[in-house]
Write a protein that holds these residues in place. Structure first.
Motif, mmCIF file in Angstrom:
data_model
loop_
_atom_site.group_PDB
_atom_site.id
_atom_site.type_symbol
_atom_site.label_atom_id
_atom_site.label_comp_id
_atom_site.label_asym_id
_atom_site.label_seq_id
_atom_site.Cartn_x
_atom_site.Cartn_y
_atom_site.Cartn_z
ATOM 1 N N GLY A 1 -66.216 -15.139 100.811
ATOM 2 C CA GLY A 1 -67.612 -15.492 100.587
ATOM 3 C C GLY A 1 -68.235 -15.994 101.864
ATOM 4 N N GLY A 2 -68.899 -17.143 101.764
ATOM 5 C CA GLY A 2 -69.718 -17.638 102.867
ATOM 6 C C GLY A 2 -68.984 -17.808 104.188
ATOM 7 N N LEU A 3 -67.773 -18.350 104.114
ATOM 8 C CA LEU A 3 -67.051 -18.631 105.356
ATOM 9 C C LEU A 3 -66.737 -17.349 106.131
ATOM 10 C CD1 LEU A 3 -64.324 -21.125 106.086
ATOM 11 C CD2 LEU A 3 -63.608 -18.749 106.048
ATOM 12 N N GLY A 4 -66.326 -16.319 105.411
ATOM 13 C CA GLY A 4 -65.992 -15.058 106.054
ATOM 14 C C GLY A 4 -67.225 -14.309 106.529
ATOM 15 N N GLU B 1 -58.676 -17.179 96.765
ATOM 16 C CA GLU B 1 -59.234 -18.497 96.452
ATOM 17 C C GLU B 1 -60.286 -18.865 97.485
ATOM 18 O OE1 GLU B 1 -55.840 -18.038 96.327
ATOM 19 O OE2 GLU B 1 -55.886 -17.985 94.132
ATOM 20 N N ASP B 2 -61.410 -19.297 96.987
ATOM 21 C CA ASP B 2 -62.498 -19.725 97.854
ATOM 22 C C ASP B 2 -62.615 -21.245 97.714
ATOM 23 O OD1 ASP B 2 -65.218 -18.780 99.229
ATOM 24 O OD2 ASP B 2 -65.682 -20.396 97.834
ATOM 25 N N SER B 3 -62.526 -21.945 98.820
ATOM 26 C CA SER B 3 -62.654 -23.409 98.820
ATOM 27 C C SER B 3 -61.572 -24.131 98.016
ATOM 28 C CB SER B 3 -64.023 -23.854 98.287
ATOM 29 O OG SER B 3 -65.047 -23.255 99.017
ATOM 30 N N THR B 4 -60.502 -23.456 97.650
ATOM 31 C CA THR B 4 -59.409 -24.128 96.928
ATOM 32 C C THR B 4 -58.076 -23.569 97.415
ATOM 33 O OG1 THR B 4 -59.849 -22.508 95.190
ATOM 34 C CG2 THR B 4 -60.498 -24.791 94.735
ATOM 35 N N ASN C 1 -62.210 -21.952 112.571
ATOM 36 C CA ASN C 1 -63.100 -21.749 111.432
ATOM 37 C C ASN C 1 -62.445 -22.358 110.198
ATOM 38 O OD1 ASN C 1 -65.501 -20.874 110.296
ATOM 39 N ND2 ASN C 1 -64.682 -18.861 109.732
ATOM 40 N N ASP C 2 -62.779 -23.608 109.984
ATOM 41 C CA ASP C 2 -62.130 -24.469 108.999
ATOM 42 C C ASP C 2 -60.672 -24.706 109.410
ATOM 43 O OD1 ASP C 2 -63.537 -25.583 106.417
ATOM 44 O OD2 ASP C 2 -61.389 -25.548 106.043
ATOM 45 N N THR C 3 -59.865 -25.220 108.488
ATOM 46 C CA THR C 3 -58.517 -25.620 108.906
ATOM 47 C C THR C 3 -57.517 -24.460 108.902
ATOM 48 O OG1 THR C 3 -58.045 -26.285 106.647
ATOM 49 C CG2 THR C 3 -58.738 -28.019 108.164
ATOM 50 N N CYS D 1 -65.779 -27.843 110.115
ATOM 51 C CA CYS D 1 -65.432 -28.106 108.720
ATOM 52 C C CYS D 1 -66.520 -27.487 107.848
ATOM 53 C CB CYS D 1 -65.337 -29.610 108.476
ATOM 54 S SG CYS D 1 -65.053 -30.005 106.744
ATOM 55 N N HIS D 2 -66.105 -26.813 106.760
ATOM 56 C CA HIS D 2 -67.064 -26.096 105.910
ATOM 57 C C HIS D 2 -67.128 -26.641 104.491
ATOM 58 C CE1 HIS D 2 -67.683 -22.523 108.600
ATOM 59 N NE2 HIS D 2 -66.500 -22.911 109.053
ATOM 60 N N THR D 3 -66.641 -27.821 104.267
ATOM 61 C CA THR D 3 -66.598 -28.281 102.880
ATOM 62 C C THR D 3 -66.731 -29.793 102.792
ATOM 63 O OG1 THR D 3 -65.359 -28.145 100.804
ATOM 64 C CG2 THR D 3 -64.085 -28.541 102.792
ATOM 65 N N LEU D 4 -67.024 -30.255 101.578
ATOM 66 C CA LEU D 4 -66.963 -31.682 101.274
ATOM 67 C C LEU D 4 -66.057 -31.930 100.086
ATOM 68 C CD1 LEU D 4 -70.759 -32.311 101.678
ATOM 69 C CD2 LEU D 4 -69.013 -33.510 102.974
ATOM 70 N N THR E 1 -76.191 -26.223 112.293
ATOM 71 C CA THR E 1 -76.608 -25.594 111.043
ATOM 72 C C THR E 1 -76.322 -24.094 111.106
ATOM 73 O OG1 THR E 1 -78.283 -27.293 110.668
ATOM 74 C CG2 THR E 1 -78.587 -25.197 109.530
ATOM 75 N N ASN E 2 -75.759 -23.590 110.026
ATOM 76 C CA ASN E 2 -75.418 -22.171 109.923
ATOM 77 C C ASN E 2 -76.636 -21.275 110.101
ATOM 78 O OD1 ASN E 2 -72.847 -22.393 107.282
ATOM 79 N ND2 ASN E 2 -72.723 -22.614 109.485
ATOM 80 N N GLY E 3 -76.368 -20.004 110.271
ATOM 81 C CA GLY E 3 -77.432 -19.011 110.348
ATOM 82 C C GLY E 3 -76.899 -17.667 109.893
ATOM 83 N N GLU F 1 -67.528 -24.234 89.768
ATOM 84 C CA GLU F 1 -68.240 -25.245 88.963
ATOM 85 C C GLU F 1 -69.294 -25.977 89.785
ATOM 86 O OE1 GLU F 1 -65.364 -27.555 86.187
ATOM 87 O OE2 GLU F 1 -64.196 -26.469 87.708
ATOM 88 N N TYR F 2 -68.977 -26.269 91.054
ATOM 89 C CA TYR F 2 -69.924 -27.084 91.810
ATOM 90 C C TYR F 2 -71.223 -26.336 92.116
ATOM 91 C CZ TYR F 2 -69.249 -24.987 96.506
ATOM 92 O OH TYR F 2 -69.251 -24.142 97.577
ATOM 93 N N LYS F 3 -71.147 -25.001 92.091
ATOM 94 C CA LYS F 3 -72.358 -24.213 92.341
ATOM 95 C C LYS F 3 -73.248 -24.137 91.098
ATOM 96 C CE LYS F 3 -70.018 -21.392 95.883
ATOM 97 N NZ LYS F 3 -70.793 -21.486 97.128
ATOM 98 N N MET G 1 -72.520 -31.249 97.498
ATOM 99 C CA MET G 1 -71.350 -30.403 97.243
ATOM 100 C C MET G 1 -71.318 -29.132 98.074
ATOM 101 S SD MET G 1 -69.403 -31.867 95.137
ATOM 102 C CE MET G 1 -69.648 -33.538 94.578
ATOM 103 N N GLU G 2 -72.462 -28.508 98.294
ATOM 104 C CA GLU G 2 -72.495 -27.252 99.054
ATOM 105 C C GLU G 2 -72.663 -27.606 100.520
ATOM 106 O OE1 GLU G 2 -71.455 -24.116 99.175
ATOM 107 O OE2 GLU G 2 -72.777 -23.428 97.560
ATOM 108 N N ALA G 3 -71.660 -27.271 101.326
ATOM 109 C CA ALA G 3 -71.730 -27.672 102.731
ATOM 110 C C ALA G 3 -73.022 -27.161 103.372
ATOM 111 C CB ALA G 3 -70.507 -27.142 103.480
ATOM 112 N N SER G 4 -73.279 -25.878 103.208
ATOM 113 C CA SER G 4 -74.515 -25.328 103.773
ATOM 114 C C SER G 4 -75.137 -24.324 102.823
ATOM 115 C CB SER G 4 -74.219 -24.647 105.121
ATOM 116 O OG SER G 4 -75.295 -23.820 105.502
ATOM 117 N N GLY G 5 -74.366 -23.263 102.544
ATOM 118 C CA GLY G 5 -74.958 -22.097 101.910
ATOM 119 C C GLY G 5 -75.536 -21.238 103.027
ATOM 120 N N THR G 6 -75.453 -19.931 102.859
ATOM 121 C CA THR G 6 -76.076 -19.011 103.816
ATOM 122 C C THR G 6 -76.875 -17.960 103.057
ATOM 123 O OG1 THR G 6 -73.944 -17.885 103.854
ATOM 124 C CG2 THR G 6 -74.476 -19.280 105.735
#
Ligand code: GPW
Length: 829
Positions: free
Chosen positions: A133-136, A286-289, A334-336, A372-375, A479-481, A568-570, A669-674
């Motif tokens: 998703g967003g990170l990739g 898995e995305d964000s998990t 790009n993240d951990t 870091c891309h998450t909270l 900030t992302n773009g 769920e957080y979305k 919850m959403e680090a940025s969103g693109t």
């Protein structure tokens, strides 16, 4: 006919000068590829042959520049950005290559002369879904921008044989199918088996004494594999630079494994080969998990070990003094996922190059920065030391040594504060002894950044507060773009032509020029043209969904779109509760059907295969859709479309057609969103919370042009603190109660009550992301949406202002910020 957009100040003059840059020139290349690569005549060529030949012929036009770029880099000896990412969600490549080479019309004409339709050829391409998703997708946007900005960059990652799964629906349930994107071969890659890199695993370490009498450590590995580099071209737009994306594929190492794994047992030998090649077999969905699986750690180490080795041995000139490595490379983590690169570089410098610890640490710190891309606490990767130590024993030692000196620094800075030291330690003892990769990245990185202003603030204040107290200057925001090439110029040719007719074509490289559209919001003629573009994009989407999914979108509806991973957080459920509440109001007579604004809600979302609740939510959405879409009482004024397998290819058709962009995560919850940026740039209005980059979008477009709702982050934190009870909201809010009761009534499950109990009880009993708390506010904001939509001139005005004011969200701007604040690097021309 695609529209030709002049390039403003940035003509693609050099490529256009090429004598091959003509219809007959391309035809020659195309036929040559058809004959020599596919081995067929034009008469016998399948559509697939035609696609392969078209793609490889188009690639011819980039190869000279690519080779020239390598020479330029070697001569300049400037700093390269090494973008380390486990994911690259590239999307289809043909259109991007056509845009970069300025060949679209030429290819269309050339193919047409042979009775071939470029549109049909295009459809043959299977997008490389090498991300979740967003990170990739962000990684893909960033490498596009760096090439366009003439900055030397190598994207490093994994060539997964199977990318993100293909989603299908069976009776409304998600079913996953393997993504065989390589089944028909990719025309875009160059593989170089002769440049394979050896990567080792397991075994043990031992000490030895070198000729100077110094005690040294060496790693005696247990097994290994080879990494084969697959090179992809990353062409800049309106420039000669073509950078490289280098993805690694695993191959069994014959000299090594086949001897150790088996003694003359052929079957065992083949098994060993399969084992080795599993490393790059499949993208974890898995995305964000993170799953904490051994194979995933193998993947992570595999690709960073290949990448570091490749850069040091192949990209630097022989004899380069590695003490100065930080002058020539900055590895962006790009993240951990790639953080194991930190101890790997330490190991190379110390064990292989003979560096002293302190020297190696100084160099290493200068070579890495961490994003870091998450909270979400559960998204922060940790690896049990048992696993890490077994798979990478030398790295485990090095991590422990890094931690020892780091702990000493903490204790010296905060004497007596043992609790703080424990909180900050890279190695934690609970629940099992593990390595916290975010801590390791923060200790080693020269900079740590979040991906939107709010996120970076929360990262400092809530996720890594002890680290920001120790090293305040380490923390920064970028900030992302998103790339305007793919997400405006390619995906929205109608808007591109309209915009260019008024402000010229310079915006494709300088998106801040969109601000020149501002006065046109008040121009009735422009608004009419703008609406016509949106209408044409909706028509295009209708055709795509009809053909792709058998979905017939109604005409004349407000198109309300929520596309993103199912999480769920979305809060996809909040969107669904809105739809169900409208339905309930019509059924119960609280609202007259003619008072509904005709609206179609489009969902696109994949759930991680093991995420039960997310899959139940998908089932619920499909079940509600099946009932609502068929109920004549709604008179066709409310519908849900949920095309399966949302991907980049579909996004490019969906986003330009949208009226309303749903960005409704719980604040904080959403680090940025693109996606939020892509919609705004394509003239959709956002309904959203004060979260991630929504905050900055709203700040730029203004409150009049954005539908804000819900708690802000401090309010959400306070409510959680004081004890959140969703059931009491259910009890006191009549609309919410009627909505939930309708779901529980069984109306969406053929009369069977309780079918969606997992979803409703998750909400009633816990509601981790406080959908109930924001429900009333969300419905109110949706009323405001309908009121505004009723005034098409006002709506269009706002939509134009969204486009005019969001040029900031170009990934070119993000790259400039990284270059200035983190990388301290620049262009090479
Ligand atoms: F958990 N993101 C993602 F932070 O797509 F690692 N996958 C992931 O695994 C993670 C983050 C991780 C997303 C964020 O959710 C999104 O808010 C952000 O816009 C995007 O990364 C790019 O920064």
């Amino acid at each position: 006919m695609p529209v030709s957009v002049p390039n403003g100040n940035d003509p693609i003059a050099v490529i256009a000068d090429d004598p091959r840059h003509s219809v007959s020139g391309f035809t020659t290349e195309f036929i040559r590829e058809l004959h020599n690569r596919q081995g067929v005549s034009l008469r016998d060529a399948s559509l697939h042959d035609k696609f392969q030949a078209t793609a490889s012929a188009v690639r011819h036009y980039m190869v000279d520049e690519w080779l020239e770029t390598k020479d330029k880099n070697a001569a300049a000896k400037q700093k390269t950005v090494g973008y380390l990412s486990a994911e690259y969600l590239l999307g289809p490549q043909l259109d991007n290559a056509l845009l970069a080479t300025d060949l679209t019309e030429i290819v269309e004409e050339s193919l047409a002369q042979h009775g071939i339709d470029l549109a049909q050829v295009r459809e043959q391409e299977v997008e490389p879904g090498l991300g979740n998703g967003g990170l990739g997708r962000l990684a893909a946007c960033f490498i596009d921008s760096l090439a366009t900005m003439d900055v030397p960059c190598i994207g490093y990652g994994i060539r997964y044989e199977y990318g993100i799964f293909r989603q299908t629906f069976v009776d409304g349930h998600q079913v996953e199918e393997a993504d065989k994107w390589l089944a028909l071969e990719s025309p875009w890659e160059f593989v170089h088996p002769e440049n394979a890199v050896q990567v080792n695993f397991a075994g043990h370490t031992e000490t030895w004494t070198d000729e100077t009498g110094r005690e040294r450590t060496r790693w005696v590995p247990g097994w290994g594999v080879q990494g084969l580099p697959y090179n992809y071209l990353v062409p800049g737009y309106g420039t000669r630079r073509v950078n490289t994306l280098r993805l690694w594929g695993a191959r069994a190492n014959n000299q090594f494994d086949l001897k150790t794994f088996n003694q003359g047992d052929y079957v065992e030998a083949v098994r060993a080969q399969t084992f080795a090649e599993n490393i790059s077999k499949v993208l974890y969905p898995e995305d964000s998990t993170p799953q904490g699986k051994e194979l995933r750690l193998q993947q992570q180490y595999f690709f960073v070990a290949c990448s570091l080795r490749d850069f040091i041995e192949n990209e630097l000139e022989p004899g380069f003094d590695l003490h100065r490595l930080g002058e020539r490379i900055i590895f962006q983590l790009n993240d951990t996922h790639p953080v194991i690169a930190v101890p790997e570089l330490m190991r190379i410098l110390i064990d292989e190059k003979g560096f002293e610890w302190d020297e190696a640490w100084e160099v290493t710190k200068s070579c890495f920065a961490y994003t870091c891309h998450t909270l979400l606490p559960e998204a922060l990767e940790v690896w049990p030391t048992e696993l890490l130590g077994r798979l990478l024993p030398r790295h485990m030692q090095i991590i422990n040594l890094i931690n020892v000196s780091f702990m000493a620094e903490v204790r010296a800075t905060f004497p007596g504060d043992e609790e703080r030291a424990l909180r900050m330690s890279i190695v934690t003892e609970h629940p099992v002894q593990s390595v916290r990769m975010a801590h390791l990245a923060t200790v080693a990185g020269s900079k740590v950044n979040g991906v939107a202003a709010l996120h970076s603030q929360l990262l400092r204040d809530k996720v890594l507060p002890d680290f920001s107290a120790l090293w305040p200057e380490k923390f920064t925001n970028v900030t992302n773009g998103v790339t305007p090439r793919r997400f405006v110029r390619q995906s929205n040719p109608g808007l591109s032509a309209l915009v260019t007719s008024r402000i010229g074509g310079g915006w494709v490289k300088h998106l801040d020029q969109f601000d020149g559209l501002e006065p046109l919001a008040d121009d009735a003629g422009f608004r009419e043209e703008f609406r016509a573009v949106k209408a044409a994009n909706k028509e295009r989407l209708r055709e795509v969904l009809h053909k792709r999914d058998g979905i017939d979108l109604p005409e004349g509806h407000l198109l309300d779109v929520m596309v993103k991973r199912l999480h769920e957080y979305k809060r996809q459920t909040l969107k669904l509760l809105h739809v169900v509440s409208l339905y309930e109001q019509v059924l119960s007579g609280k609202r007259k059907v003619e008072d509904l604004t005709p609206r179609t809600v489009v969902f696109g979302a994949k759930a991680a295969p093991g995420y039960r609740l997310a899959k139940d939510i998908i089932h619920l959405i499909n079940s509600v859709a099946a009932v609502v879409n068929r109920d004549p009482r709604l008179e066709g004024r409310l519908g849900i479309a949920f095309p399966a397998n949302y991907n980049v290819t579909l996004a490019e058709k969906l986003i330009p057609a949208a009226d309303l962009s749903e960005q409704i995560s719980l604040a904080g919850m959403e680090a940025s969103g693109t996606g939020n940026m892509k919609f705004a740039l394509n003239g959709a209005l956002t309904i959203g919370t004060d979260d991630g980059a929504n905050v900055e979008i709203r700040g730029l477009v203004g409150d009049d042009n954005f539908f804000l709702f819900g708690m802000d982050e401090p309010a959400a934190a306070a409510l959680r603190e004081q004890g959140y009870r969703p059931r009491s909201i259910y009890e006191s809010d009549e609309t919410l109660r009627a909505t939930i009761d309708l779901i529980e009534s069984g109306i969406f499950s053929g009369g069977r009550g309780g079918a969606f109990g997992s979803v409703t009880s998750a909400l009633l009993d816990e509601d981790r992301f406080m959908a109930f708390a924001d429900f009333a506010s969300y419905l109110e904001a949706q009323e405001a949406v309908e009121a505004k939509y009723a005034d098409q001139e006002a709506w269009t005005r706002s939509a134009i202002l969204n486009v005019a004011r969001t040029g900031y969200f170009s990934s070119d701007r993000s790259m400039r910020d990284y270059l200035d604040r983190i990388w301290h690097a620049g262009p090479v021309v």
